[in-house]
Design a protein around this motif. Structure first.
Motif, short mmCIF file in Angstrom:
data_model
loop_
_atom_site.label_atom_id
_atom_site.label_comp_id
_atom_site.label_asym_id
_atom_site.label_seq_id
_atom_site.Cartn_x
_atom_site.Cartn_y
_atom_site.Cartn_z
N VAL A 78 0.80 -1.20 0.09
CA VAL A 78 -0.04 0.03 0.18
C VAL A 78 0.90 1.43 -0.02
CG1 VAL A 78 -1.69 1.41 1.23
CG2 VAL A 78 -2.18 -1.14 0.95
N MET A 79 1.99 1.29 0.82
CA MET A 79 2.82 2.47 0.73
C MET A 79 3.43 2.61 -0.44
SD MET A 79 4.67 2.55 4.73
CE MET A 79 5.54 1.14 4.48
N SER A 80 3.79 1.44 -1.15
CA SER A 80 4.25 1.70 -2.56
C SER A 80 3.66 2.22 -3.37
CB SER A 80 4.78 0.23 -3.09
OG SER A 80 5.69 -0.54 -2.25
N LEU A 81 2.04 1.88 -3.35
CA LEU A 81 1.41 2.53 -4.24
C LEU A 81 1.05 3.84 -4.04
CD1 LEU A 81 -1.61 -0.23 -4.40
CD2 LEU A 81 -0.15 0.60 -6.29
N ASP A 82 1.08 4.30 -2.56
CA ASP A 82 1.07 5.49 -2.24
C ASP A 82 2.32 6.69 -2.93
OD1 ASP A 82 -0.20 7.87 -0.43
OD2 ASP A 82 1.84 7.68 0.31
N ARG A 83 3.52 6.04 -2.61
CA ARG A 83 4.51 6.85 -3.59
C ARG A 83 4.42 6.88 -4.81
NH1 ARG A 83 5.94 10.01 -1.58
NH2 ARG A 83 3.95 10.03 -0.54
N TYR A 84 3.74 5.67 -5.57
CA TYR A 84 3.53 5.75 -7.19
C TYR A 84 2.76 6.84 -7.40
CZ TYR A 84 0.89 4.58 -11.27
OH TYR A 84 0.53 4.63 -12.39
N LEU A 85 1.57 7.13 -6.54
CA LEU A 85 0.54 7.97 -6.98
C LEU A 85 1.24 9.40 -6.75
CD1 LEU A 85 -2.71 6.32 -5.40
CD2 LEU A 85 -2.36 6.74 -7.83
N ALA A 86 2.08 9.63 -5.72
CA ALA A 86 2.52 10.73 -5.33
C ALA A 86 3.62 11.34 -6.26
CB ALA A 86 3.14 10.79 -3.73
N ILE A 87 4.19 10.51 -6.67
CA ILE A 87 5.29 10.82 -7.59
C ILE A 87 4.86 10.74 -9.21
CG2 ILE A 87 7.86 10.05 -8.60
CD1 ILE A 87 8.09 9.13 -5.70
#
Length: 273
Positions: A78-87
């Motif tokens: 989930v944190m990886s997906l959050d970073r993906y969306l943010a970047i």
């Protein structure tokens, strides 16, 4: 201590009450609970020399280890997906990720973890154990525990293999896809300084992820647990001691926004005195 600092500072400073830090604080809480299931008993064995544990306590330790471990893997995805969306999708980030969504994702991670391993633990608790009763490990790993049973464990072993492989590989695939897209986006940044800064952060994340996924794939993603039980201890040290030590530093404590929040909180405490 690092994890506790992250949890306290996230909820003490309103500037950090955003999806990324809420997810990180949930991850830190899960890690605190995870190492608490292993390290205190391990230290008591070292200090007292008493290497015994009752079967109910052993099964409880194995249950919490798997439940919290699966929660950590889901939260990492989930944190990886959050970073993906943010970047990669910065213009859509605010409309997709908010505090409500982050809390729902945290709840989903814990719920999935509970669903996956409740049935497995019930099946293990019904196995017969008639000796030997010595686990060649520094904690009650479920693979080692199943190996001690004098019942027919083939179906339980396959169920254990399927569940652990599914949790680890699903999380790994999501993380690889997310970070692959992040790397491609970073390579397209016009500024060399920005690229260097982004790669520095990504590299540290990927080192910890490689250690954790590598050790867990080695331990759990194999049908026959018996063949490598003796070598599992060294690999287990990585995900029970090394990565929990590195995670707070890598994910949060190197962050300038967290440094500022810590300074502000300490300043408020001094003023109150």
């Amino acid at each position: 201590m690092g994890n506790m600092v992250i949890i306290i500072i996230t909820w003490a400073d309103h500037h950090l009450q955003m999806p990324m830090y809420v997810l990180l604080s949930a991850f830190s809480f899960c890690e605190c609970c995870f190492i608490t299931t292993i390290i205190p008993k391990l230290l008591s064995v070292f200090l007292s020399g008493r290497q015994t544990i009752p079967f109910p306590a052993c099964l409880t330790q194995a249950s919490f280890f798997l439940f919290l471990g699966a929660g950590i893997f889901f939260l990492m995805a989930v944190m990886s997906l959050d970073r993906y969306l943010a970047i990669c999708k910065p213009l859509h980030y605010a409309s997709i990720m908010n505090l409500r969504v982050s809390f729902l994702l945290i709840f989903l991670c814990y719920t999935l973890s509970l669903i996956f391993f409740t049935g497995l633990m019930l099946r293990v608790s019904q196995l017969s154990f008639c000796g030997p009763n010595i686990i060649s490990h520094f904690f009650c790993d479920l693979g080692s525990l199943i190996h001690l049973s004098c019942s027919d464990t083939r179906s339980v072993e396959m169920y254990f293999f399927f569940v652990t492989s599914f949790v680890i590989l699903l999380s790994l695939i999501v993380t690889i896809i997310a970070y692959s897209n992040i790397v491609v986006t970073v390579l397209r940044l016009p500024s060399a300084k920005e690229r260097q800064k982004a790669f520095s952060t990504c590299a540290s994340h990927l080192i910890v992820l490689s250690l954790m996924y590598g050790s867990c794939v080695f331990i759990y993603v194999k049908p026959k647990q018996v063949n490598r039980l003796d070598s599992n201890g060294e690999a287990a040290l990585v995900n029970t001691v090394v990565t929990p030590l590195l995670n707070p530093v890598i994910y949060t404590l190197r962050n300038k926004q967290v440094h500022q929040a810590l300074r502000d909180t300490l300043s408020r405490v001094r003023l109150q005195k």
